[in-house]
Design a protein around this motif. Structure first.
Motif, short mmCIF file in Angstrom:
data_model
loop_
_atom_site.label_atom_id
_atom_site.label_comp_id
_atom_site.label_asym_id
_atom_site.label_seq_id
_atom_site.Cartn_x
_atom_site.Cartn_y
_atom_site.Cartn_z
N GLU A 194 0.83 -1.20 0.00
CA GLU A 194 0.00 0.00 0.00
C GLU A 194 0.86 1.25 0.00
O GLU A 194 0.59 2.22 -0.71
CB GLU A 194 -0.86 0.00 1.27
CG GLU A 194 -2.33 0.19 1.04
CD GLU A 194 -3.09 0.24 2.34
OE1 GLU A 194 -3.78 -0.75 2.63
OE2 GLU A 194 -2.99 1.25 3.07
N LEU A 195 1.92 1.22 0.81
CA LEU A 195 2.79 2.40 0.92
C LEU A 195 3.58 2.60 -0.38
O LEU A 195 3.81 3.73 -0.79
CB LEU A 195 3.73 2.25 2.12
CG LEU A 195 3.03 2.19 3.48
CD1 LEU A 195 4.04 1.99 4.61
CD2 LEU A 195 2.20 3.44 3.73
N ASP A 196 3.96 1.51 -1.02
CA ASP A 196 4.64 1.63 -2.32
C ASP A 196 3.70 2.22 -3.37
O ASP A 196 4.12 3.03 -4.21
CB ASP A 196 5.13 0.25 -2.81
CG ASP A 196 6.18 -0.33 -1.88
OD1 ASP A 196 6.80 0.45 -1.13
OD2 ASP A 196 6.37 -1.56 -1.90
N CYS A 197 2.43 1.80 -3.35
CA CYS A 197 1.45 2.29 -4.33
C CYS A 197 1.28 3.79 -4.23
O CYS A 197 1.04 4.46 -5.24
CB CYS A 197 0.08 1.63 -4.10
SG CYS A 197 0.01 -0.07 -4.67
N ARG A 198 1.41 4.35 -3.04
CA ARG A 198 1.24 5.81 -2.87
C ARG A 198 2.20 6.57 -3.77
O ARG A 198 1.82 7.52 -4.43
CB ARG A 198 1.51 6.21 -1.41
CG ARG A 198 0.56 5.61 -0.41
CD ARG A 198 0.96 6.01 1.02
NE ARG A 198 0.64 7.41 1.28
CZ ARG A 198 1.52 8.37 1.36
NH1 ARG A 198 2.80 8.13 1.24
NH2 ARG A 198 1.13 9.61 1.59
#
Ligand code: ZN
Length: 236
Positions: free
Chosen positions: A47-51
């Protein structure tokens, strides 16, 4: 497109479909927009990478929005893992508990997010917080309800002695309507970007690609996203 609102908005941006729709909504409105994410020991770092991927894709796909998109902030809220023993932060199955809420529920999580976001917003000269909370959401989290957020807006504005408006553009939208909102804001280009780069799946699955995006297709978050997408497509 509405006239530009001169205020600075801080968007609670998780890298999911809802917060990406909120980010587009804010970019279409406010003169300056910053984003904040929370690292709370999510089971899946994806999720944090997708940001970051989403921010980069929005910058290159929408030049008028790129001129408005400012800094990103990532706040360390791993203390949530100390508070809540939940399926989101530990390797446990996702179930619905006796109170009707899934065991992924972290009590008052959005209150904590908003309080931290408001303090950051104050420091950054922002007076609007934008969040993807939604009362029509199936799971019924009490900290996503409209009255809770209106009460937070009052408490934050009083506690900071400075206006802090909490905007929740998805509050009364179905998941199908959220797909419609993002398409109205950014056309097919934004819809495709959301399908490809936002993350929803509780299990962190990115390998399987469906018409509505990537995910296991079976967890509650995937089902909600898939059903909303199908309903939106059917209604078009
Ligand atoms: Zn899933």
């Amino acid at each position: 497109m509405p006239d530009t609102d001169p205020r600075t908005a801080l968007v609670l941006f998780s890298g999911g479909q809802d917060s990406t729709a909120c980010l587009a909504w804010a970019l279409a409105r406010y003169a300056r927009v910053e984003t904040v994410g929370f690292d709370y020991g999510q089971r899946h770092r994806i999720e944090l990478d997708c940001r970051q991927t989403l921010r980069a894709e929005l910058l290159s796909a929408f030049p008028p929005w790129a001129a408005r998109l400012g800094d990103d902030h990532l706040l360390d809220l791993r203390l949530l893992g100390q508070i809540a023993d939940t399926a989101l932060t530990r390797e446990r199955a996702i179930e619905v508990e006796a109170n009707g809420l899934p065991n992924t529920f972290v009590p008052g999580r959005n209150l904590l997010f908003l309080t931290h976001a408001a303090a950051l917003a104050y420091r950054r000269g922002a007076s609007v917080l934008v969040g993807g909370m939604c009362e029509t959401d199936y799971s019924g989290y009490p900290d996503c309800r409209d009255n809770t957020l209106k009460a937070m807006q009052v408490a934050l504005s009083l506690g900071l002695d400075s206006p802090m408006v909490v905007e929740t553009p998805l509050m009364w939208l179905s998941k199908a309507q959220t797909w419609g909102l993002s398409e109205r804001l950014g056309g097919r280009l934004l819809t495709d970007l959301i399908i490809e780069h936002t993350h929803t799946c509780y299990l962190g699955e990115r390998g399987l690609r469906h018409a509505w995006g990537r995910g296991c297709g079976a967890c509650p978050a995937c089902r909600l996203r898939a059903d909303g997408f199908a309903a939106w497509r059917a209604a078009r």
